[in-house]
Design an enzyme around this catalytic site. Structure first.
Site, PDB file in Angstrom:
ATOM      1  N   ARG A  68       0.871  -1.184   0.000  1.00  0.00           N
ATOM      2  CA  ARG A  68       0.000   0.000   0.000  1.00  0.00           C
ATOM      3  C   ARG A  68       0.903   1.227   0.000  1.00  0.00           C
ATOM      4  O   ARG A  68       1.875   1.295   0.754  1.00  0.00           O
ATOM      5  CB  ARG A  68      -0.917   0.035   1.210  1.00  0.00           C
ATOM      6  CG  ARG A  68      -1.835   1.265   1.146  1.00  0.00           C
ATOM      7  CD  ARG A  68      -2.907   1.274   2.182  1.00  0.00           C
ATOM      8  NE  ARG A  68      -3.699   2.502   2.030  1.00  0.00           N
ATOM      9  CZ  ARG A  68      -4.316   3.105   3.025  1.00  0.00           C
ATOM     10  NH1 ARG A  68      -4.284   2.586   4.238  1.00  0.00           N
ATOM     11  NH2 ARG A  68      -4.986   4.206   2.809  1.00  0.00           N
ATOM     12  N   HIS A  69       0.596   2.183  -0.849  1.00  0.00           N
ATOM     13  CA  HIS A  69       1.405   3.399  -0.956  1.00  0.00           C
ATOM     14  C   HIS A  69       1.596   4.065   0.403  1.00  0.00           C
ATOM     15  O   HIS A  69       0.789   3.888   1.316  1.00  0.00           O
ATOM     16  CB  HIS A  69       0.776   4.387  -1.950  1.00  0.00           C
ATOM     17  CG  HIS A  69      -0.557   4.913  -1.508  1.00  0.00           C
ATOM     18  ND1 HIS A  69      -0.694   5.932  -0.580  1.00  0.00           N
ATOM     19  CD2 HIS A  69      -1.802   4.561  -1.859  1.00  0.00           C
ATOM     20  CE1 HIS A  69      -1.968   6.179  -0.392  1.00  0.00           C
ATOM     21  NE2 HIS A  69      -2.675   5.360  -1.157  1.00  0.00           N
ATOM     22  N   GLY A  70       2.666   4.846   0.529  1.00  0.00           N
ATOM     23  CA  GLY A  70       2.901   5.616   1.742  1.00  0.00           C
ATOM     24  C   GLY A  70       1.847   6.700   1.921  1.00  0.00           C
ATOM     25  O   GLY A  70       1.084   7.010   1.006  1.00  0.00           O
ATOM     26  N   GLU A  95      -0.493  13.406   1.007  1.00  0.00           N
ATOM     27  CA  GLU A  95      -0.944  14.669   1.593  1.00  0.00           C
ATOM     28  C   GLU A  95      -2.436  14.638   1.896  1.00  0.00           C
ATOM     29  O   GLU A  95      -2.884  15.178   2.902  1.00  0.00           O
ATOM     30  CB  GLU A  95      -0.605  15.833   0.654  1.00  0.00           C
ATOM     31  CG  GLU A  95       0.886  16.120   0.591  1.00  0.00           C
ATOM     32  CD  GLU A  95       1.240  17.263  -0.349  1.00  0.00           C
ATOM     33  OE1 GLU A  95       0.325  17.871  -0.957  1.00  0.00           O
ATOM     34  OE2 GLU A  95       2.444  17.547  -0.470  1.00  0.00           O
ATOM     35  N   GLU A 118      -6.914   3.181  -7.298  1.00  0.00           N
ATOM     36  CA  GLU A 118      -7.883   3.170  -6.203  1.00  0.00           C
ATOM     37  C   GLU A 118      -9.296   3.202  -6.777  1.00  0.00           C
ATOM     38  O   GLU A 118      -9.497   3.555  -7.949  1.00  0.00           O
ATOM     39  CB  GLU A 118      -7.642   4.402  -5.314  1.00  0.00           C
ATOM     40  CG  GLU A 118      -8.584   4.550  -4.133  1.00  0.00           C
ATOM     41  CD  GLU A 118      -8.534   3.394  -3.167  1.00  0.00           C
ATOM     42  OE1 GLU A 118      -9.064   2.303  -3.504  1.00  0.00           O
ATOM     43  OE2 GLU A 118      -7.988   3.561  -2.064  1.00  0.00           O
ATOM     44  N   GLN A 119     -10.265   2.854  -5.963  1.00  0.00           N
ATOM     45  CA  GLN A 119     -11.669   2.977  -6.345  1.00  0.00           C
ATOM     46  C   GLN A 119     -11.956   4.435  -6.666  1.00  0.00           C
ATOM     47  O   GLN A 119     -11.517   5.339  -5.951  1.00  0.00           O
ATOM     48  CB  GLN A 119     -12.564   2.504  -5.194  1.00  0.00           C
ATOM     49  CG  GLN A 119     -14.043   2.599  -5.490  1.00  0.00           C
ATOM     50  CD  GLN A 119     -14.904   2.093  -4.345  1.00  0.00           C
ATOM     51  OE1 GLN A 119     -14.409   1.715  -3.294  1.00  0.00           O
ATOM     52  NE2 GLN A 119     -16.202   2.083  -4.555  1.00  0.00           N
ATOM     53  N   GLY A 120     -12.682   4.668  -7.737  1.00  0.00           N
ATOM     54  CA  GLY A 120     -13.045   6.021  -8.120  1.00  0.00           C
ATOM     55  C   GLY A 120     -14.233   6.524  -7.313  1.00  0.00           C
ATOM     56  O   GLY A 120     -15.218   5.801  -7.158  1.00  0.00           O
ATOM     57  N   HIS A 148      -3.433   0.629  -3.691  1.00  0.00           N
ATOM     58  CA  HIS A 148      -4.215   1.451  -2.771  1.00  0.00           C
ATOM     59  C   HIS A 148      -5.075   0.585  -1.852  1.00  0.00           C
ATOM     60  O   HIS A 148      -5.334  -0.582  -2.141  1.00  0.00           O
ATOM     61  CB  HIS A 148      -5.102   2.400  -3.575  1.00  0.00           C
ATOM     62  CG  HIS A 148      -4.339   3.160  -4.608  1.00  0.00           C
ATOM     63  ND1 HIS A 148      -3.774   4.386  -4.362  1.00  0.00           N
ATOM     64  CD2 HIS A 148      -4.006   2.861  -5.897  1.00  0.00           C
ATOM     65  CE1 HIS A 148      -3.136   4.805  -5.441  1.00  0.00           C
ATOM     66  NE2 HIS A 148      -3.275   3.905  -6.382  1.00  0.00           N
TER      67      HIS A 148
END
Length: 184
Positions: free
Chosen positions: A11-13, A16, A86-88, A148
């Protein structure tokens, strides 16, 4: 029977917008925070110890930045794909996540946000299709996937043979690596 394909799912870091509590969905331009870069470096170190032979990533910036850390540590090139996005969340992207609890029917797998949102059923189908293509033509026996939270939940359900209604509720933390196997 062939040995299963090993997937190392990252999973991405922290981004922001994670830090600000905003719904990201498929917004392409959201970068990592300093903590997110640290999480990505840690995930990259763990990934390198597991010796993937290929590195695939969502094409959204927060995932690509995470994958770039993984690429530097493993020496692998990054291949991006929109299949790992990721889910939209359509018109709800960029809004405070807390605001959405009253607007979203989280129990309806066919619900999609207005303005081009993607339902859980659509996300599940997208991830299932990606896994079928990966199973048919894997780039390596051990493949790292940088993606994601909701996509990981869908991947987990698909691998368990479950439909979108049985997707796990818990999302792995930012910067974590989860090892799963895809039968061939």
């Amino acid at each position: 029977m062939a040995a299963p394909l090993t997937l190392l799912v990252v999973r991405h870091g922290q981004s922001e917008w994670n830090a600000a509590g905003l719904m990201q969905g498929q917004v392409a331009h959201v970068p990592l925070t300093e903590l997110g870069h640290a999480q990505a470096r840690s995930a990259a170190d763990e990934l390198a110890s597991l010796a993937p032979g290929a590195l695939l990533s969502s094409d959204l910036q927060r995932a690509v930045q995470t994958a770039e850390h993984c690429a530097r540590t493993t020496g692998l090139p990054v291949t991006t794909t929109p299949a790992l996005r990721e889910q939209g969340y359509g018109d709800y992207e960029g809004r405070p996540s807390r605001e959405l609890w009253d607007l979203v029917d989280w129990t309806d797998v066919h619900w999609a946000a207005p303005g081009g949102g993607e339902s859980l059923a659509q996300l599940h189908a997208r991830v299932a299709g990606f896994l079928e293509l990966l199973r048919a033509d894997p780039p390596a026996d051990v493949v790292a996937l940088v993606t994601h939270g909701d996509t990981i939940r869908a991947l987990t359900a698909v691998l368990a043979g479950d439909g979108p209604e049985a997707m796990p509720v818990v999302t792995p933390h930012n910067g974590t690596v989860t090892r799963v196997e895809l039968p061939r």
